[in-house]
Design an enzyme around this catalytic site. Structure first.
Site, PDB file in Angstrom:
ATOM      1  N   GLY A 164       0.829  -1.203   0.000  1.00 16.03           N
ATOM      2  CA  GLY A 164       0.000   0.000   0.000  1.00 16.03           C
ATOM      3  C   GLY A 164       0.862   1.251   0.000  1.00 16.03           C
ATOM      4  O   GLY A 164       1.915   1.286   0.642  1.00 16.03           O
TER       5      GLY A 164
ATOM      6  N   ARG B 141       0.836  -5.175  -5.109  1.00 22.89           N
ATOM      7  CA  ARG B 141       0.977  -6.227  -4.091  1.00 22.89           C
ATOM      8  C   ARG B 141       1.459  -7.522  -4.739  1.00 22.89           C
ATOM      9  O   ARG B 141       1.210  -8.612  -4.229  1.00 22.89           O
ATOM     10  CB  ARG B 141      -0.334  -6.418  -3.351  1.00 22.89           C
ATOM     11  CG  ARG B 141      -0.761  -5.170  -2.565  1.00 22.89           C
ATOM     12  CD  ARG B 141      -1.900  -5.447  -1.617  1.00 22.89           C
ATOM     13  NE  ARG B 141      -2.402  -4.238  -0.992  1.00 22.89           N
ATOM     14  CZ  ARG B 141      -1.903  -3.698   0.114  1.00 22.89           C
ATOM     15  NH1 ARG B 141      -0.870  -4.253   0.715  1.00 22.89           N
ATOM     16  NH2 ARG B 141      -2.428  -2.600   0.629  1.00 22.89           N
TER      17      ARG B 141
ATOM     18  N   ASP C  56       5.898  -5.574   5.746  1.00 25.99           N
ATOM     19  CA  ASP C  56       6.406  -6.942   5.948  1.00 25.99           C
ATOM     20  C   ASP C  56       6.295  -7.800   4.692  1.00 25.99           C
ATOM     21  O   ASP C  56       7.166  -8.651   4.456  1.00 25.99           O
ATOM     22  CB  ASP C  56       5.744  -7.625   7.159  1.00 25.99           C
ATOM     23  CG  ASP C  56       4.236  -7.643   7.089  1.00 25.99           C
ATOM     24  OD1 ASP C  56       3.676  -6.926   6.233  1.00 25.99           O
ATOM     25  OD2 ASP C  56       3.622  -8.365   7.876  1.00 25.99           O
TER      26      ASP C  56
ATOM     27  N   THR D 202       4.875   1.365   6.504  1.00 27.60           N
ATOM     28  CA  THR D 202       3.521   0.833   6.649  1.00 27.60           C
ATOM     29  C   THR D 202       2.674   1.764   7.497  1.00 27.60           C
ATOM     30  O   THR D 202       3.115   2.191   8.576  1.00 27.60           O
ATOM     31  CB  THR D 202       3.465  -0.576   7.281  1.00 27.60           C
ATOM     32  OG1 THR D 202       2.105  -0.871   7.620  1.00 27.60           O
ATOM     33  CG2 THR D 202       4.313  -0.730   8.526  1.00 27.60           C
TER      34      THR D 202
ATOM     35  N   ASP E 299       0.170   0.760   8.920  1.00 25.31           N
ATOM     36  CA  ASP E 299      -0.314  -0.097  10.016  1.00 25.31           C
ATOM     37  C   ASP E 299       0.652  -0.095  11.206  1.00 25.31           C
ATOM     38  O   ASP E 299       0.281  -0.503  12.301  1.00 25.31           O
ATOM     39  CB  ASP E 299      -0.517  -1.536   9.533  1.00 25.31           C
ATOM     40  CG  ASP E 299      -1.717  -1.663   8.621  1.00 25.31           C
ATOM     41  OD1 ASP E 299      -2.471  -0.686   8.484  1.00 25.31           O
ATOM     42  OD2 ASP E 299      -1.906  -2.742   8.028  1.00 25.31           O
TER      43      ASP E 299
ATOM     44  N   ASP F 266       3.039  -1.993  12.023  1.00 24.95           N
ATOM     45  CA  ASP F 266       3.177  -3.296  12.681  1.00 24.95           C
ATOM     46  C   ASP F 266       4.494  -4.003  12.379  1.00 24.95           C
ATOM     47  O   ASP F 266       4.620  -5.196  12.617  1.00 24.95           O
ATOM     48  CB  ASP F 266       1.986  -4.201  12.313  1.00 24.95           C
ATOM     49  CG  ASP F 266       1.810  -4.380  10.816  1.00 24.95           C
ATOM     50  OD1 ASP F 266       2.576  -3.763  10.051  1.00 24.95           O
ATOM     51  OD2 ASP F 266       0.897  -5.131  10.417  1.00 24.95           O
TER      52      ASP F 266
ATOM     53  N   ARG G 250      -5.419  -4.021   9.909  1.00 29.20           N
ATOM     54  CA  ARG G 250      -5.905  -5.374   9.649  1.00 29.20           C
ATOM     55  C   ARG G 250      -5.732  -6.261  10.871  1.00 29.20           C
ATOM     56  O   ARG G 250      -6.691  -6.821  11.390  1.00 29.20           O
ATOM     57  CB  ARG G 250      -5.120  -5.957   8.472  1.00 29.20           C
ATOM     58  CG  ARG G 250      -5.331  -7.422   8.206  1.00 29.20           C
ATOM     59  CD  ARG G 250      -4.486  -7.861   7.044  1.00 29.20           C
ATOM     60  NE  ARG G 250      -4.904  -7.167   5.832  1.00 29.20           N
ATOM     61  CZ  ARG G 250      -5.953  -7.516   5.098  1.00 29.20           C
ATOM     62  NH1 ARG G 250      -6.680  -8.551   5.429  1.00 29.20           N
ATOM     63  NH2 ARG G 250      -6.261  -6.840   4.009  1.00 29.20           N
TER      64      ARG G 250
HETATM   65  O1  F6P Z   1      -1.062  -1.637   3.542  1.00 23.11           O
HETATM   66  C1  F6P Z   1      -1.839  -1.862   4.656  1.00 23.11           C
HETATM   67  C2  F6P Z   1      -3.230  -1.384   4.445  1.00 23.11           C
HETATM   68  O2  F6P Z   1      -3.260   0.019   4.466  1.00 23.11           O
HETATM   69  C3  F6P Z   1      -4.189  -1.995   5.448  1.00 23.11           C
HETATM   70  O3  F6P Z   1      -4.332  -1.263   6.611  1.00 23.11           O
HETATM   71  C4  F6P Z   1      -5.459  -2.093   4.639  1.00 23.11           C
HETATM   72  O4  F6P Z   1      -6.246  -3.170   5.101  1.00 23.11           O
HETATM   73  C5  F6P Z   1      -4.975  -2.364   3.276  1.00 23.11           C
HETATM   74  O5  F6P Z   1      -3.721  -1.777   3.172  1.00 23.11           O
HETATM   75  C6  F6P Z   1      -5.863  -1.830   2.175  1.00 23.11           C
HETATM   76  O6  F6P Z   1      -5.357  -2.277   0.976  1.00 23.11           O
HETATM   77  P1  F6P Z   1      -5.796  -1.778  -0.449  1.00 23.11           P
HETATM   78  O7  F6P Z   1      -5.208  -0.413  -0.641  1.00 23.11           O
HETATM   79  O8  F6P Z   1      -5.191  -2.759  -1.362  1.00 23.11           O
HETATM   80  O9  F6P Z   1      -7.285  -1.734  -0.470  1.00 23.11           O
END
Ligand code: F6P
Length: 344
Positions: A10, A72, A103, A125, A127, A129, A171
């Protein structure tokens, strides 16, 4: 020497600041600098890169997103994916690679490093984490968005005497919810680390009302489980190449808002912050740290040190093996989670 940089997973505010720092150091050493397009996807089947010169980095410091694009794509999920990446690095003439990501992205970098590929990493990130590091690119900017949203929700909640549920990203970990909740004055945070029941949520809200508090702010992480709240599994929900199910249809915030209204009769509204948290310009720390970490990791690379990630430790720049950064995930500790309940 030809140095490549990629951004995976992301997007997050501060990625371009890191690319700029890596690029400026590389170009000033007389080396070539290329950007790998769209994360690991740009290092498959021959690869796709763009040459970056000094001018192409102008203005990058304050730009959100990533100028290289991201994806991704997971080479570990592709037959002979790591060999494919190695062949693409060779085809693109890349002598050393800087991988910037969370990660998922860094786990690929760690596996490449094990195979002797000259790769280094930078932590990113929203997140927050990632293990070991005290700082991840993008988290502070995302928290700032959460806090601004909570400030705004406070004034409208107070005016209408409502419960406001705010769903934020997260998440498997609730860092955005907790840190945003502390700074934004949330009355309750609901996060994956410390599951609570719908009854407990209702109890907190009713207790506040009994103290004369006519409105409440609840922050819920998108991945939180709440006993007594039905959140159906969607077998059709798309999975990314790292096996993560998209949480966008889970709608935990909307469902929690509906359940609170039903259980308390207190008028409730839900807001989903979603990708607003990842977009826009980086805050100050997401300009300074990506710059410092980018310079440090590029210096290490030119000294011939690979297989490492530049992180923040004890308030300063440090290096750890890439494998350490992806060995475990950082979770919200109880003491931090409890802060919100103690001051609501
Ligand atoms: O990269 C982590 C994150 O931001 C999470 O918190 C979230 O669930 C996910 O990406 C959302 O992903 P996308 O942008 O692919 O919808």
């Amino acid at each position: 020497m030809r140095v490549g940089v990629l951004t995976g997973g992301g997007d997050a505010a501060g990625l371009n600041a890191a690319i700029r720092a890596v690029g400026r150091t590389t170009l000033r050493s007389g080396s070539e600098f290329v950007g790998v397009v769209n994360g690991w996807a740009g290092l498959l089947d021959g690869g796709e890169t763009i040459a970056l010169d000094d001018r192409s980095l102008i203005g990058a410091l304050r730009e959100g997103g990533t100028m290289l694009g991201s994806s991704r794509t997971n080479p570990l999920a592709i037959d002979r994916g790591l060999e494919n990446v190695e062949a693409s690095l060779a085809a693109q003439g890349i002598d050393a690679l800087v991988a910037i990501g969370g990660d998922d992205t860094l786990s690929v970098a760690a596996r490449l490093a094990e195979r002797g590929v000259p790769v280094v990493g930078l932590p990113k990130t929203v997140d927050f984490d990632l293990a070991v590091t005290e700082y991840c690119i993008g988290f502070d900017s995302a928290v700032a968005i959460v806090v601004e949203a909570l400030d705004r929700l406070h004034t409208t909640a107070a005016s209408h005497h409502r419960v406001m549920v705010c769903e934020v990203m997260g998440r498997a970990s609730g860092w955005l919810a907790v840190m945003g909740g502390i700074a934004g004055g949330a009355d309750l945070v609901v996060i994956p680390e410390f599951p609570i029941s719908l009854d407990q949520v209702v109890e907190v809200l009713n207790e506040r009302k009994s103290r004369g508090r006519m409105y409440s702010i609840v922050v819920v992480a998108e991945g939180a489980e709440i006993e007594g709240l039905h959140v159906p599994d969607d077998p059709a929900a798309p999975k990314d190449a790292f096996g993560h199910v998209s949480l966008s249809q889970r709608a935990v915030g909307e469902r929690l808002g509906g359940a609170i209204l039903h259980a308390t009769g207190h008028e409730t509204r839900a807001t989903v912050l979603g990708h607003v948290q990842r977009g826009g310009s980086p805050v100050v720390s997401d300009r300074i740290w990506p710059t410092r970490l980018g310079l440090a990791v590029t210096d290490a690379l030119f000294e011939g040190t690979f297989g490492i990630c530049a992180i923040v430790q004890d308030g300063g720049v440090a290096f750890v093996p890439l494998s350490d950064v992806v060995a475990s995930q950082k979770r919200v500790p109880r003491s931090l989670y409890d802060v919100v309940a103690r001051v609501n």
